[in-house]
Design an enzyme around this catalytic site. Structure first.
Site, PDB file in Angstrom:
ATOM      1  N   ARG A 104       0.889  -1.176   0.000  1.00  0.00           N
ATOM      2  CA  ARG A 104       0.000   0.000   0.000  1.00  0.00           C
ATOM      3  C   ARG A 104       0.914   1.208   0.000  1.00  0.00           C
ATOM      4  O   ARG A 104       1.652   1.446   0.957  1.00  0.00           O
ATOM      5  CB  ARG A 104      -0.897  -0.013   1.233  1.00  0.00           C
ATOM      6  CG  ARG A 104      -1.615   1.308   1.455  1.00  0.00           C
ATOM      7  CD  ARG A 104      -2.685   1.211   2.531  1.00  0.00           C
ATOM      8  NE  ARG A 104      -3.870   0.595   1.979  1.00  0.00           N
ATOM      9  CZ  ARG A 104      -5.114   0.958   2.300  1.00  0.00           C
ATOM     10  NH1 ARG A 104      -5.339   1.920   3.169  1.00  0.00           N
ATOM     11  NH2 ARG A 104      -6.143   0.359   1.753  1.00  0.00           N
ATOM     12  N   HIS A 131      -7.102   1.025  -6.796  1.00  0.00           N
ATOM     13  CA  HIS A 131      -7.388   0.179  -5.633  1.00  0.00           C
ATOM     14  C   HIS A 131      -8.105  -1.087  -6.126  1.00  0.00           C
ATOM     15  O   HIS A 131      -9.289  -1.299  -5.850  1.00  0.00           O
ATOM     16  CB  HIS A 131      -8.270   0.962  -4.649  1.00  0.00           C
ATOM     17  CG  HIS A 131      -8.299   0.386  -3.260  1.00  0.00           C
ATOM     18  ND1 HIS A 131      -7.632  -0.778  -2.906  1.00  0.00           N
ATOM     19  CD2 HIS A 131      -8.929   0.803  -2.130  1.00  0.00           C
ATOM     20  CE1 HIS A 131      -7.849  -1.030  -1.612  1.00  0.00           C
ATOM     21  NE2 HIS A 131      -8.632  -0.091  -1.126  1.00  0.00           N
ATOM     22  N   GLN A 134     -10.132  -3.635  -3.788  1.00  0.00           N
ATOM     23  CA  GLN A 134     -11.442  -3.165  -3.348  1.00  0.00           C
ATOM     24  C   GLN A 134     -12.499  -3.478  -4.402  1.00  0.00           C
ATOM     25  O   GLN A 134     -13.633  -3.834  -4.084  1.00  0.00           O
ATOM     26  CB  GLN A 134     -11.407  -1.652  -3.088  1.00  0.00           C
ATOM     27  CG  GLN A 134     -12.738  -1.082  -2.616  1.00  0.00           C
ATOM     28  CD  GLN A 134     -13.148  -1.613  -1.268  1.00  0.00           C
ATOM     29  OE1 GLN A 134     -12.428  -1.480  -0.289  1.00  0.00           O
ATOM     30  NE2 GLN A 134     -14.328  -2.226  -1.193  1.00  0.00           N
ATOM     31  N   ASP A 219     -16.962   7.657  -2.144  1.00  0.00           N
ATOM     32  CA  ASP A 219     -15.795   7.544  -1.270  1.00  0.00           C
ATOM     33  C   ASP A 219     -15.632   8.886  -0.571  1.00  0.00           C
ATOM     34  O   ASP A 219     -16.274   9.880  -0.946  1.00  0.00           O
ATOM     35  CB  ASP A 219     -14.559   7.214  -2.128  1.00  0.00           C
ATOM     36  CG  ASP A 219     -13.321   6.840  -1.303  1.00  0.00           C
ATOM     37  OD1 ASP A 219     -13.439   6.668  -0.074  1.00  0.00           O
ATOM     38  OD2 ASP A 219     -12.241   6.721  -1.902  1.00  0.00           O
ATOM     39  N   CYS A 259     -16.473   2.132   0.056  1.00  0.00           N
ATOM     40  CA  CYS A 259     -15.297   1.323   0.410  1.00  0.00           C
ATOM     41  C   CYS A 259     -14.851   1.540   1.858  1.00  0.00           C
ATOM     42  O   CYS A 259     -14.033   0.778   2.361  1.00  0.00           O
ATOM     43  CB  CYS A 259     -14.153   1.599  -0.561  1.00  0.00           C
ATOM     44  SG  CYS A 259     -13.582   3.302  -0.540  1.00  0.00           S
ATOM     45  N   ARG A 287     -13.753  -8.066   1.288  1.00  0.00           N
ATOM     46  CA  ARG A 287     -12.312  -7.854   1.057  1.00  0.00           C
ATOM     47  C   ARG A 287     -11.557  -9.119   1.457  1.00  0.00           C
ATOM     48  O   ARG A 287     -10.630  -9.550   0.783  1.00  0.00           O
ATOM     49  CB  ARG A 287     -11.799  -6.661   1.888  1.00  0.00           C
ATOM     50  CG  ARG A 287     -12.241  -5.291   1.418  1.00  0.00           C
ATOM     51  CD  ARG A 287     -11.611  -4.898   0.080  1.00  0.00           C
ATOM     52  NE  ARG A 287     -10.151  -4.853   0.154  1.00  0.00           N
ATOM     53  CZ  ARG A 287      -9.436  -3.841   0.655  1.00  0.00           C
ATOM     54  NH1 ARG A 287     -10.044  -2.772   1.140  1.00  0.00           N
ATOM     55  NH2 ARG A 287      -8.116  -3.887   0.655  1.00  0.00           N
TER      56      ARG A 287
END
Length: 306
Positions: A104, A131, A134, A219, A259, A287
């Site tokens: 990450r 991402h 996700q 988001d 998310c 996830r």
């Protein structure tokens, strides 16, 4: 370097992505039934975090343990990477000791450089560009709740950020139409829009973008690293809040996803995650299952040529 990486949804074929999601559903069922399934026994995942994380760390770490392996958490504070060791050098060394690496990071180029020097699979746990993990969870959640997403209409509301970019890639790989509602100047990068061509439309009016949509996602308005822009963004994005009234203009069977983490009262109304149309908690759990399918897919082949 023959390792298979997952830096973007484009690293898999559409068929592989659908198989991963279906496998995620199978692994979820095994776990719910208490079946022990440990194909990655003695395998080790290294997890490099330059950014804070809750779901990504928990899901990869728990996922590896549930598959019979282990995960090692590495923060820049604890490694030479934080003191300027070249990424290529770190990749060469770490990949000789690990079976896969999840990263990450901020710059997507860090991931590409690490992967090109790694002997083992590298997974994008989030970069400033994308991402993809996700999106596996999001697509699994839609499939579980509503069936096949191909041919459906999906609306992204808010910032043209890494999540938005991954939705653009998903539109191509999973064959849906994507509408993006964002303020002027906050569109996703032109290179992502160019790849998607006629699959993506930009809207200024969220109501217009949501009309008839089967999936609505959003988001936070300011991502990690944009904290100093918060005040300005709050003003600009205020009309883009997703609330129950906005969802009422979507398709009757609309599914809402976020998310997480969510800022209630900003990008969503206070009550939205409790709305029956929201599947954010299932999405968060997925996830774990989607990434277990991904880990199994990327790491498992190591057995066959051991």
């Amino acid at each position: 370097m023959s390792a298979r990486h997952f830096l973007s949804l484009k690293d898999c074929t559409p068929q592989e992505l659908v198989s991963l999601i279906r496998r995620g559903i199978e692994l979820k069922d095994l776990r719910n039934r208490g079946v022990l399934f440990e194909p990655l026994k003695n395998r080790v995942l290294g997890m490099i975090f330059e950014k804070a994380s809750t779901r990504t760390r928990l899901s990869f770490e728990a996922g590896m343990i549930q598959l019979g392996g282990q995960a090692i958490f590495l923060s820049p504070r604890d490694t030479q990477l934080g003191r300027g060791e070249p990424i290529a050098d770190a990749a060469k060394v770490m990949s000789r000791m690990l079976d896969a690496v999840m990263i990450r990071t901020f710059a997507h180029s860090n991931l590409i450089e690490f992967a090109s020097n790694s002997l083992v699979p590298v997974i994008n746990g989030l970069s400033d560009d994308l991402h993809p993990c996700q999106l596996l969870a999001d697509m699994q959640t839609f499939l579980e709740h509503r069936g096949n997403i191909a041919g459906k209409t999906v609306t992204w509301i808010g910032d043209g950020n890494n999540m938005c970019n991954s939705y653009i890639e998903a539109a191509q790989q999973f064959d849906f139409q994507l509408r993006i509602a964002c303020p002027e100047g906050y569109e996703p990068p032109p290179e992502f829009l160019a790849q998607a061509a006629d699959r993506v439309q930009i809207f200024r009016d969220p109501r217009e973008a949501v009309a008839g949509a089967h999936l609505v996602s959003t988001d936070v308005w300011a991502s990690m690293g944009q904290e100093e822009e918060i005040a300005e963004r709050l003003k600009l994005f205020a009309p883009y809040q997703v609330n129950r009234a906005l969802l009422d203009t979507a398709a009757e069977d609309v599914l809402f996803l976020h998310c997480l983490p969510a800022h209630r009262g900003e990008e969503i109304s206070e009550d939205l995650l409790d709305d029956p149309r929201s599947a954010a908690w299932d999405q968060a759990e997925n996830r774990l299952h989607a990434q277990k399918a991904l880990l199994e897919f990327l790491v498992e082949p190591a057995y066959h040529h051991a």
